[in-house]
Write an enzyme that holds these catalytic residues in place. Structure first.
Site, PDB file in Angstrom:
ATOM      1  N   LYS A  20      -1.615   3.911  -5.698  1.00  0.00           N
ATOM      2  CA  LYS A  20      -2.023   4.721  -4.512  1.00  0.00           C
ATOM      3  C   LYS A  20      -1.017   5.744  -4.125  1.00  0.00           C
ATOM      4  O   LYS A  20      -1.598   6.773  -4.044  1.00  0.00           O
ATOM      5  CB  LYS A  20      -2.188   3.751  -3.364  1.00  0.00           C
ATOM      6  CG  LYS A  20      -3.280   2.534  -3.448  1.00  0.00           C
ATOM      7  CD  LYS A  20      -3.483   1.657  -2.454  1.00  0.00           C
ATOM      8  CE  LYS A  20      -2.314   0.997  -1.755  1.00  0.00           C
ATOM      9  NZ  LYS A  20      -1.796  -0.281  -2.741  1.00  0.00           N
ATOM     10  N   ARG A  94      -6.688  -2.350   5.578  1.00  0.00           N
ATOM     11  CA  ARG A  94      -6.244  -3.504   4.792  1.00  0.00           C
ATOM     12  C   ARG A  94      -7.151  -4.741   5.110  1.00  0.00           C
ATOM     13  O   ARG A  94      -7.051  -5.712   4.362  1.00  0.00           O
ATOM     14  CB  ARG A  94      -4.920  -4.103   4.726  1.00  0.00           C
ATOM     15  CG  ARG A  94      -3.913  -3.419   3.679  1.00  0.00           C
ATOM     16  CD  ARG A  94      -2.623  -3.873   4.039  1.00  0.00           C
ATOM     17  NE  ARG A  94      -1.804  -3.903   2.766  1.00  0.00           N
ATOM     18  CZ  ARG A  94      -1.197  -2.766   1.993  1.00  0.00           C
ATOM     19  NH1 ARG A  94      -1.145  -1.745   2.677  1.00  0.00           N
ATOM     20  NH2 ARG A  94      -0.177  -2.985   1.038  1.00  0.00           N
ATOM     21  N   ARG A 161      12.333  -1.854  -3.942  1.00  0.00           N
ATOM     22  CA  ARG A 161      11.721  -2.621  -2.619  1.00  0.00           C
ATOM     23  C   ARG A 161      11.974  -4.137  -2.758  1.00  0.00           C
ATOM     24  O   ARG A 161      11.684  -4.595  -3.693  1.00  0.00           O
ATOM     25  CB  ARG A 161      10.420  -2.268  -2.564  1.00  0.00           C
ATOM     26  CG  ARG A 161      10.115  -0.781  -2.080  1.00  0.00           C
ATOM     27  CD  ARG A 161       8.589  -0.521  -1.776  1.00  0.00           C
ATOM     28  NE  ARG A 161       7.489  -1.276  -1.506  1.00  0.00           N
ATOM     29  CZ  ARG A 161       6.464  -0.925  -1.648  1.00  0.00           C
ATOM     30  NH1 ARG A 161       5.983   0.107  -1.775  1.00  0.00           N
ATOM     31  NH2 ARG A 161       5.423  -1.813  -1.103  1.00  0.00           N
ATOM     32  N   ARG A 172       1.603 -10.684  -2.481  1.00  0.00           N
ATOM     33  CA  ARG A 172       0.982  -9.509  -2.129  1.00  0.00           C
ATOM     34  C   ARG A 172      -0.199  -9.469  -2.832  1.00  0.00           C
ATOM     35  O   ARG A 172      -1.404  -8.897  -2.262  1.00  0.00           O
ATOM     36  CB  ARG A 172       1.885  -8.357  -2.358  1.00  0.00           C
ATOM     37  CG  ARG A 172       2.860  -8.059  -1.521  1.00  0.00           C
ATOM     38  CD  ARG A 172       4.052  -7.178  -1.800  1.00  0.00           C
ATOM     39  NE  ARG A 172       3.676  -5.854  -2.004  1.00  0.00           N
ATOM     40  CZ  ARG A 172       4.199  -5.087  -3.175  1.00  0.00           C
ATOM     41  NH1 ARG A 172       5.441  -5.574  -3.622  1.00  0.00           N
ATOM     42  NH2 ARG A 172       3.667  -3.707  -3.399  1.00  0.00           N
TER      43      ARG A 172
HETATM   44  P1  G5P Z   1       2.334  -0.706   1.067  1.00  0.00           P
HETATM   45  O1  G5P Z   1       3.763   0.097   1.213  1.00  0.00           O
HETATM   46  O2  G5P Z   1       0.986  -0.105   1.360  1.00  0.00           O
HETATM   47  P2  G5P Z   1       1.246  -1.828  -1.511  1.00  0.00           P
HETATM   48  O3  G5P Z   1       1.677  -3.173  -1.767  1.00  0.00           O
HETATM   49  O4  G5P Z   1      -0.145  -1.485  -0.959  1.00  0.00           O
HETATM   50  O5  G5P Z   1       2.471  -1.350  -0.416  1.00  0.00           O
HETATM   51  P3  G5P Z   1       2.410  -0.141  -3.382  1.00  0.00           P
HETATM   52  O6  G5P Z   1       3.477  -1.156  -3.431  1.00  0.00           O
HETATM   53  O7  G5P Z   1       2.989   1.002  -2.238  1.00  0.00           O
HETATM   54  O8  G5P Z   1       1.147  -0.791  -2.551  1.00  0.00           O
HETATM   55  P4  G5P Z   1       1.069   1.713  -4.627  1.00  0.00           P
HETATM   56  O9  G5P Z   1       1.338   2.882  -3.829  1.00  0.00           O
HETATM   57  O10 G5P Z   1      -0.517   1.499  -5.052  1.00  0.00           O
HETATM   58  O11 G5P Z   1       1.793   0.508  -4.569  1.00  0.00           O
HETATM   59  O12 G5P Z   1       1.424   2.013  -6.051  1.00  0.00           O
HETATM   60  P5  G5P Z   1       2.576   3.416  -6.619  1.00  0.00           P
HETATM   61  O13 G5P Z   1       3.954   3.231  -5.786  1.00  0.00           O
HETATM   62  O14 G5P Z   1       2.008   4.583  -6.615  1.00  0.00           O
HETATM   63  O15 G5P Z   1       2.610   2.940  -8.046  1.00  0.00           O
HETATM   64  C1  G5P Z   1       3.508   1.651  -8.287  1.00  0.00           C
HETATM   65  C2  G5P Z   1       4.616   1.857  -9.313  1.00  0.00           C
HETATM   66  O16 G5P Z   1       3.837   1.956 -10.632  1.00  0.00           O
HETATM   67  C3  G5P Z   1       5.577   3.098  -9.087  1.00  0.00           C
HETATM   68  O17 G5P Z   1       6.561   2.758  -9.758  1.00  0.00           O
HETATM   69  C4  G5P Z   1       4.806   4.372  -9.833  1.00  0.00           C
HETATM   70  O18 G5P Z   1       5.746   5.179 -10.410  1.00  0.00           O
HETATM   71  C5  G5P Z   1       4.137   3.455 -11.309  1.00  0.00           C
HETATM   72  N1  G5P Z   1       3.050   4.117 -12.030  1.00  0.00           N
HETATM   73  C6  G5P Z   1       2.083   4.680 -11.273  1.00  0.00           C
HETATM   74  N2  G5P Z   1       1.186   5.139 -12.264  1.00  0.00           N
HETATM   75  C7  G5P Z   1       1.828   4.519 -13.312  1.00  0.00           C
HETATM   76  C8  G5P Z   1       1.109   4.485 -14.853  1.00  0.00           C
HETATM   77  O19 G5P Z   1       0.135   4.953 -14.959  1.00  0.00           O
HETATM   78  N3  G5P Z   1       2.007   3.867 -15.656  1.00  0.00           N
HETATM   79  C9  G5P Z   1       3.159   3.197 -15.279  1.00  0.00           C
HETATM   80  N4  G5P Z   1       3.986   2.617 -16.307  1.00  0.00           N
HETATM   81  N5  G5P Z   1       3.868   3.180 -14.117  1.00  0.00           N
HETATM   82  C10 G5P Z   1       2.949   3.871 -13.142  1.00  0.00           C
HETATM   83  O20 G5P Z   1       2.595  -2.096   2.009  1.00  0.00           O
HETATM   84  C11 G5P Z   1       3.663  -2.631   2.080  1.00  0.00           C
HETATM   85  C12 G5P Z   1       3.648  -3.761   3.223  1.00  0.00           C
HETATM   86  O21 G5P Z   1       3.525  -3.035   4.282  1.00  0.00           O
HETATM   87  C13 G5P Z   1       2.518  -3.860   5.198  1.00  0.00           C
HETATM   88  C14 G5P Z   1       2.476  -5.019   4.441  1.00  0.00           C
HETATM   89  O22 G5P Z   1       3.362  -6.056   4.548  1.00  0.00           O
HETATM   90  C15 G5P Z   1       2.347  -4.489   3.103  1.00  0.00           C
HETATM   91  O23 G5P Z   1       2.702  -5.745   2.179  1.00  0.00           O
HETATM   92  N6  G5P Z   1       1.495  -2.972   5.505  1.00  0.00           N
HETATM   93  C16 G5P Z   1       0.423  -3.571   6.231  1.00  0.00           C
HETATM   94  N7  G5P Z   1      -0.036  -4.716   6.929  1.00  0.00           N
HETATM   95  C17 G5P Z   1      -1.008  -4.956   7.488  1.00  0.00           C
HETATM   96  N8  G5P Z   1      -1.968  -3.709   7.433  1.00  0.00           N
HETATM   97  C18 G5P Z   1      -1.772  -2.555   6.961  1.00  0.00           C
HETATM   98  N9  G5P Z   1      -2.798  -1.636   6.629  1.00  0.00           N
HETATM   99  C19 G5P Z   1      -0.729  -2.533   6.099  1.00  0.00           C
HETATM  100  N10 G5P Z   1       0.042  -1.388   5.412  1.00  0.00           N
HETATM  101  C20 G5P Z   1       1.227  -1.836   5.256  1.00  0.00           C
HETATM  102 MG    MG Z   2       2.564   2.822  -2.045  1.00  0.00          MG
END
Ligand code: G5P
Ligand code: MG
Length: 218
Positions: A20, A94, A161, A172
């Site tokens: 995302k 979420r 993280r 998660r």
């Molecule tokens: P977050 O911060 O919203 P998540 O768990 O939803 O966290 P996250 O982990 O931030 O999502 P993302 O943004 O979907 O993941 O993914 P990203 O960071 O872009 O990519 C993941 C990794 O893969 C990176 O290293 C990237 O470089 C790599 N990557 C991307 N594409 C590729 C690819 O094609 N190939 C490869 N090899 N790698 C790739 O929420 C965190 C916490 O905050 C709270 C909760 O506690 C939650 O757990 N929270 C909320 N709680 C309640 N309600 C809400 N609305 C909340 N929002 C946050």
């Molecule tokens: Mg993220």
């Protein structure tokens, strides 16, 4: 594009680690859209030890969701600062309660659903490194930092993280499947959902770009 056209209001939905944040960064680069990541906002508060940060730390560390009221208040405030602008929310809503609260104040133009297999996600999160102050994200072997362990822009240290430890990743993914995945049906019924499936960001990006281009032009 007509001057009176309403602002573009979008959400990117997807499991933890589905890309995302990575896709949002590409969208911001390509289009005139402001990006709000709920997780980045929360981590900023935690890093700065604000009252909110102290209150939410335990949820993020354990992979549990922050209570709805807290999130709805935080994100409503953020959106208010973007009056009339195009925006993209990442990580919010979420839960059904969050989605309904958002829909009441800001009916959405588009929900981008990113669908990546869990096995791919688990591997990626082991290799994720982040620059906490900016939210910039790296992945070893995918988008490596120019200097190992350092942010490209500031040169500051990168960290992993706490919630990317394998046990927390499992929690998660479970929370996503039970609480957030049902929003796919909610948005399908509102006729705003577009889904994109794949194992890599690069494979999904052309279709996502094309779809947003239909709303915002190139
Ligand atoms: P977050 O911060 O919203 P998540 O768990 O939803 O966290 P996250 O982990 O931030 O999502 P993302 O943004 O979907 O993941 O993914 P990203 O960071 O872009 O990519 C993941 C990794 O893969 C990176 O290293 C990237 O470089 C790599 N990557 C991307 N594409 C590729 C690819 O094609 N190939 C490869 N090899 N790698 C790739 O929420 C965190 C916490 O905050 C709270 C909760 O506690 C939650 O757990 N929270 C909320 N709680 C309640 N309600 C809400 N609305 C909340 N929002 C946050
Ligand atoms: Mg993220």
């Amino acid at each position: 594009r007509m001057a009176a056209q309403a602002a573009f209001r979008a959400v990117i939905l997807g499991a933890p680690g589905s890309g995302k944040g990575t896709i949002s960064a590409r969208i911001v680069k390509q289009f005139d859209v402001k990006h709000i990541s709920s997780g980045d906002k929360l981590r900023y508060h935690i890093a700065n030890q604000t009252d909110l940060g102290k209150k939410v730390k335990k949820y993020l560390d354990s992979g549990m969701l922050v209570p709805d009221e807290t999130m709805i208040a935080l994100i409503s405030e953020e959106i208010k600062t973007l009056e009339g602008r195009n925006w993209l929310l990442d990580g919010f809503p979420r839960t059904r309660a969050q989605a309904e609260a958002l829909q009441k104040i800001y009916p959405l133009s588009l929900v981008i659903n990113v669908d990546v297999p869990d096995s791919v996600i688990v591997e990626r999160l082991k290799n994720r490194w982040v620059h906490l102050p900016s939210g910039r994200v790296y992945n070893i072997g995918f988008n490596d930092p120019k200097v190992p362990g350092r942010d490209d822009v500031t040169g500051e240290l990168l960290v992993q993280r706490p919630d990317d430890q394998p046990e927390v990743v499992q929690e998660r993914l479970h929370v996503y499947a039970t609480k957030t995945k049902p929003l796919i049906d909610y948005y399908k019924q509102l006729n705003v959902l577009k889904s994109f499936a794949g194992n890599t960001t690069d494979s999904m990006w052309p279709a996502i770009k094309e779809t947003i281009g239909q709303y915002l032009g190139r």
